[in-house]
Write a protein that holds these residues in place. Structure first.
Motif, PDB file in Angstrom:
ATOM      1  N   SER A   1       0.807  -1.221   0.000  1.00  0.00           N
ATOM      2  CA  SER A   1       0.000   0.000   0.000  1.00  0.00           C
ATOM      3  C   SER A   1       0.836   1.265   0.000  1.00  0.00           C
ATOM      4  O   SER A   1       0.299   2.374  -0.081  1.00  0.00           O
ATOM      5  CB  SER A   1      -0.948   0.006   1.204  1.00  0.00           C
ATOM      6  OG  SER A   1      -0.243  -0.071   2.425  1.00  0.00           O
TER       7      SER A   1
ATOM      8  N   SER B   1       3.655   4.257   1.343  1.00  0.00           N
ATOM      9  CA  SER B   1       3.685   5.159   2.503  1.00  0.00           C
ATOM     10  C   SER B   1       4.237   4.460   3.743  1.00  0.00           C
ATOM     11  O   SER B   1       3.642   4.499   4.818  1.00  0.00           O
ATOM     12  CB  SER B   1       2.262   5.691   2.784  1.00  0.00           C
ATOM     13  OG  SER B   1       2.289   6.709   3.753  1.00  0.00           O
ATOM     14  N   TYR B   2       5.405   3.835   3.590  1.00  0.00           N
ATOM     15  CA  TYR B   2       6.012   3.104   4.702  1.00  0.00           C
ATOM     16  C   TYR B   2       6.728   4.057   5.651  1.00  0.00           C
ATOM     17  O   TYR B   2       7.351   5.031   5.230  1.00  0.00           O
ATOM     18  CB  TYR B   2       6.995   2.050   4.173  1.00  0.00           C
ATOM     19  CG  TYR B   2       6.347   1.118   3.170  1.00  0.00           C
ATOM     20  CD1 TYR B   2       5.229   0.378   3.523  1.00  0.00           C
ATOM     21  CD2 TYR B   2       6.828   1.016   1.867  1.00  0.00           C
ATOM     22  CE1 TYR B   2       4.608  -0.459   2.609  1.00  0.00           C
ATOM     23  CE2 TYR B   2       6.217   0.187   0.943  1.00  0.00           C
ATOM     24  CZ  TYR B   2       5.104  -0.544   1.314  1.00  0.00           C
ATOM     25  OH  TYR B   2       4.480  -1.370   0.404  1.00  0.00           O
TER      26      TYR B   2
ATOM     27  N   SER C   1       8.438  -2.616   6.858  1.00  0.00           N
ATOM     28  CA  SER C   1       7.563  -1.934   5.900  1.00  0.00           C
ATOM     29  C   SER C   1       6.151  -1.702   6.431  1.00  0.00           C
ATOM     30  O   SER C   1       5.152  -2.081   5.807  1.00  0.00           O
ATOM     31  CB  SER C   1       7.502  -2.724   4.580  1.00  0.00           C
ATOM     32  OG  SER C   1       8.781  -2.827   4.005  1.00  0.00           O
TER      33      SER C   1
ATOM     34  N   SER D   1       3.001   0.534   7.032  1.00  0.00           N
ATOM     35  CA  SER D   1       2.444   1.617   6.229  1.00  0.00           C
ATOM     36  C   SER D   1       1.423   2.444   6.995  1.00  0.00           C
ATOM     37  O   SER D   1       0.656   1.909   7.803  1.00  0.00           O
ATOM     38  CB  SER D   1       1.776   1.026   4.981  1.00  0.00           C
ATOM     39  OG  SER D   1       1.057   2.015   4.270  1.00  0.00           O
TER      40      SER D   1
ATOM     41  N   ASP E   1       6.016  -5.723  -3.004  1.00  0.00           N
ATOM     42  CA  ASP E   1       4.636  -5.248  -2.952  1.00  0.00           C
ATOM     43  C   ASP E   1       3.680  -6.153  -3.732  1.00  0.00           C
ATOM     44  O   ASP E   1       2.459  -6.045  -3.582  1.00  0.00           O
ATOM     45  CB  ASP E   1       4.532  -3.832  -3.528  1.00  0.00           C
ATOM     46  CG  ASP E   1       5.000  -2.767  -2.554  1.00  0.00           C
ATOM     47  OD1 ASP E   1       5.489  -3.121  -1.466  1.00  0.00           O
ATOM     48  OD2 ASP E   1       4.900  -1.578  -2.897  1.00  0.00           O
TER      49      ASP E   1
END
Length: 265
Positions: free
Chosen positions: A47, A49-50, A58, A60, A244
């Motif tokens: 998703s 925006s880590y 990671s 988010s 991802d």
């Protein structure tokens, strides 16, 4: 009363209602001490925006635990879910945030124990027979070895946070079959991968019930939003960064996992 005055009053009332609802939502979370455990599906991998503090885990700001915290303002929030985590990793690295004051726990776990990443790699890069064999191996592990690992983990969560409501979330199907995809892996492979998710969710649900935890099945809410789905896609196919791939995107976290967790929290 003039029309302008009526509209003004109506808008003011609506604004007050929204404010009151938001305040009530946060008031309901007063005293809630929330710990978000688990693997990449809870960390929010896929998703974006880590957070910098989370490093290779990671985590988010678009993950369902982070979104729930932002909406409800619990008294405390411990977000320790980590990409790649297995049941053993949760025991070793995440349970330290739990105590007798913890009132709410969320977790997704089990996919990495069953070899999710390597199975997907085999299915994407190798032959159909290799994929089916890898899926069978993962399903065998899920039915024979994983139950004991989940039972041990859930028992330790219960011991460390005896007063908490524990919400265990499952895994969605990755593919809609048949679907809209023209290219990519075969429907035979896609069906096999989905069947592995079914096996995994069945095992997780049983062990969660045995522990007295709440299990939330997300397969239904994700239906139509899978890879090759007929609606807006909530899961990444092969993408960059590779890590991802085959994880919920921001929409999958906000529209799939968040409401599923919120309904049980």
């Amino acid at each position: 009363m003039s029309r302008v005055r009526v509209v003004s009053v109506a808008l003011t009332a609506a604004a007050l209602s929204i404010t009151t609802l938001a305040a009530a939502t946060q008031a309901n979370a007063a005293g809630v001490r929330y710990a978000a455990l688990g693997d990449s599906y809870s960390a929010g991998v896929g998703s974006g925006s880590y957070t910098s503090e989370s490093g290779s885990c990671s985590r988010s700001t678009k993950a369902y635990p982070y979104l729930w915290n932002a909406a409800h303002a619990p008294t405390s929030f411990s977000f320790v879910a980590c990409s790649g985590a297995t049941t053993g990793d949760v025991i070793a690295n995440q349970l330290g945030v739990l105590n007798t004051s913890t009132t709410l726990v969320s977790i997704t776990i089990g996919g990495n124990d069953a070899g999710f990443a390597s199975t997907m790699q085999t299915c994407v890069l190798n032959s159909e027979s290799s994929c089916l064999s890898a899926v069978d191996t993962a399903k065998s592990y899920a039915t024979t070895t994983l139950p004991g690992k989940l039972s041990n983990l859930y028992g330790q969560i219960k011991s460390k946070a005896p007063n908490a409501k524990v919400v265990v979330l499952g895994y969605p199907h990755l593919y809609q079959v048949p679907g809209s995809c023209i290219f990519g892996i075969s429907d035979t492979k896609r069906t096999a991968i989905n069947s592995a998710a079914d096996t995994l969710d069945t095992v997780i649900a049983k062990q969660a019930a045995n522990a007295g935890f709440t299990f939330k099945d997300v397969r239904t809410v994700f239906a139509g939003h899978e890879i090759c789905g007929s609606s807006t896609q909530w899961l990444n196919s092969t993408t960059l960064p590779i890590s991802d791939s085959y994880h919920p995107n921001a929409s999958g976290q906000a529209s799939g996992y968040l409401p599923s967790f919120s309904a049980a929290a």
